[in-house]
Design a protein around this motif. Structure first.
Motif: not given
Length: 423
Positions: A409-423
């Motif tokens: 699985y490849y995680q970009t910066a944008q995906v990381s920011d979204i996931l942190q927002g959901l958490e």
């Protein structure tokens, strides 16, 4: 194991040197094995060449001062009726001595001549004794003949002490020069006191030989102590390097440990930020490893960890870095590698683990050992810290596990920011 073999060998060599030091203290004779003996004489000769080369101009100054003192003295003691005959020979003797010293300097200084230095030194001593005896003993002034005796003694002693030639070789040279000198004096009917001349020649040879042997004995001891110190330094360096290696590497897998990873990440991160080149970070986890340990035992578990570490190391490039992050987790740093390159390396690692084909009955995703792999790429962004980079890669691994494991699985910066927002 290799370092232990080197350590044992060095310790053995050091013990042999210590035995030689003890023997050298009891005896002034040769006690070295052939190879060490050759090394000693090569070093002894090299030191003599170096000293002649380094102190040549000081020697020139001393010789000039000596000449300025000798010439007036000879001028006043020469008998008037033989002045030009004797004075010219004195000047020729001084010139001959200077040329001998200059020739010796050439053989010590110029690289192309250095290999012949020892032979040149012996030839020059032989020539100096023969020629200086002829020039000084053919004068008519009696006082100059006594001065010649002193000059011959000085030539012998300088030949032994300054040239670095083996004492026995210089002894043979001196004896040959003494014999040829006596033959020359008798052949040309040069009036001499045979007993005095023989004592001067033989006495100079023996005195120079004894002085040279004493100097060599001292140099031998210094040489052995230096060899002992060098071996001790090598042993300490190997021990230090091994301690450093142990502090930076995992004992089980032989790859780097968490501490070394932190240091390397800092270096790679700063380099990537400075050069604005990508840096990829891979997190790897062995799937259901705890179940494997419980079912097969910890010994088999250790073997799996070691095999996985070796497979990862073999699958990456020489410029890449792998470390055991903890337990069954590994981390890989890929400098100057974008997402496409990182995915290619990750795929190589993935296939390498599959090729191990290690059975895993308790895995719910496969009947063999598999891994979950998450990665992210740092592109030199100023707002992303090292901790952020690790967090992103850790999130990528977490997503790989959540999506069913046994995948990349490849995680970009944008995906990381979204996931942190959901958490």
């Amino acid at each position: 194991m290799e370092y232990k073999y080197k350590l044992v060998q060095l310790q053995y060599d050091k013990e042999k040197i210590e035995v030689l030091i003890a023997r050298q203290r009891r005896s002034a004779g040769q006690v070295f094995p052939n190879q060490l003996e050759q090394e000693f004489w090569q070093q002894y000769l090299e030191r003599a060449r170096h000293n002649i080369n380094q102190y040549f101009w000081s020697g020139v100054l001393v010789y000039f001062i000596l000449t300025m003192l000798v010439i007036p003295g000879d001028y006043w003691i020469i008998q008037p009726q033989h002045f030009w005959h004797d004075f010219i020979r004195c000047l020729l003797g001084l010139l001959n001595g200077g040329l001998c010293l200059l020739t010796l300097f050439f053989f010590a200084h110029y690289k192309i001549l250095r290999r012949y230095f020892a032979y040149a030194a012996m030839a020059l001593v032989f020539w100096a004794i023969l020629s200086m005896t002829w020039l000084t003993m053919t004068v008519y002034t009696e006082a100059l003949k006594y001065q010649a005796m002193m000059i011959i003694c000085i030539i012998y002693i300088m030949g032994y002490v300054l040239t670095g030639v083996k004492p026995f070789h210089m002894l043979l040279t001196g004896l040959m020069a003494a014999v040829m000198t006596m033959v020359m004096l008798f052949t040309f009917y040069i009036p001499i006191d045979v007993m005095v001349m023989a004592r001067v020649l033989i006495g100079s040879v023996v005195m120079g030989f004894l002085m040279s042997k004493m100097l060599c004995t001292r140099e031998r001891m210094i040489f052995l102590v230096m060899q002992q110190a060098k071996l001790g330094e090598k042993i300490n360096r190997i021990n230090s390097e091994e301690l450093l290696h142990l502090s930076q590497h995992d004992a089980l897998t032989k790859v780097s440990n968490r501490r070394n990873f932190d240091e390397m990440l800092n270096s790679y991160y700063e380099q990537a930020r400075h050069d604005e080149r990508p840096l990829s970070l891979l997190f790897i986890d062995v799937d259901f490893f705890k179940l494997f340990n419980d079912f097969y035992g910890h010994q088999k578990g250790d073997e799996v960890i070691s095999s996985v570490a070796k497979s990862i190391k073999d699958a990456i490039r020489h410029m890449d870095f792998v470390a055991r992050y903890g337990g069954e987790e590994f981390v890989v740093l890929l400098p100057e590698t974008d997402a496409h390159g990182a995915y290619a390396v990750a795929s190589n690692i993935f296939r390498a683990i599959e090729r191990l084909s290690i059975p895993h009955e308790k895995s719910s995703v496969s009947d063999i050992i598999t891994i979950s792999l998450g990665f992210t790429v740092y592109k030199g962004e100023l707002e992303i810290s090292k901790d952020d980079l690790i967090s992103r890669a850790d999130q990528a691994l977490y997503r790989a596990k959540k999506l069913g494991r046994n995948q990349i699985y490849y995680q970009t910066a944008q995906v990381s920011d979204i996931l942190q927002g959901l958490e």
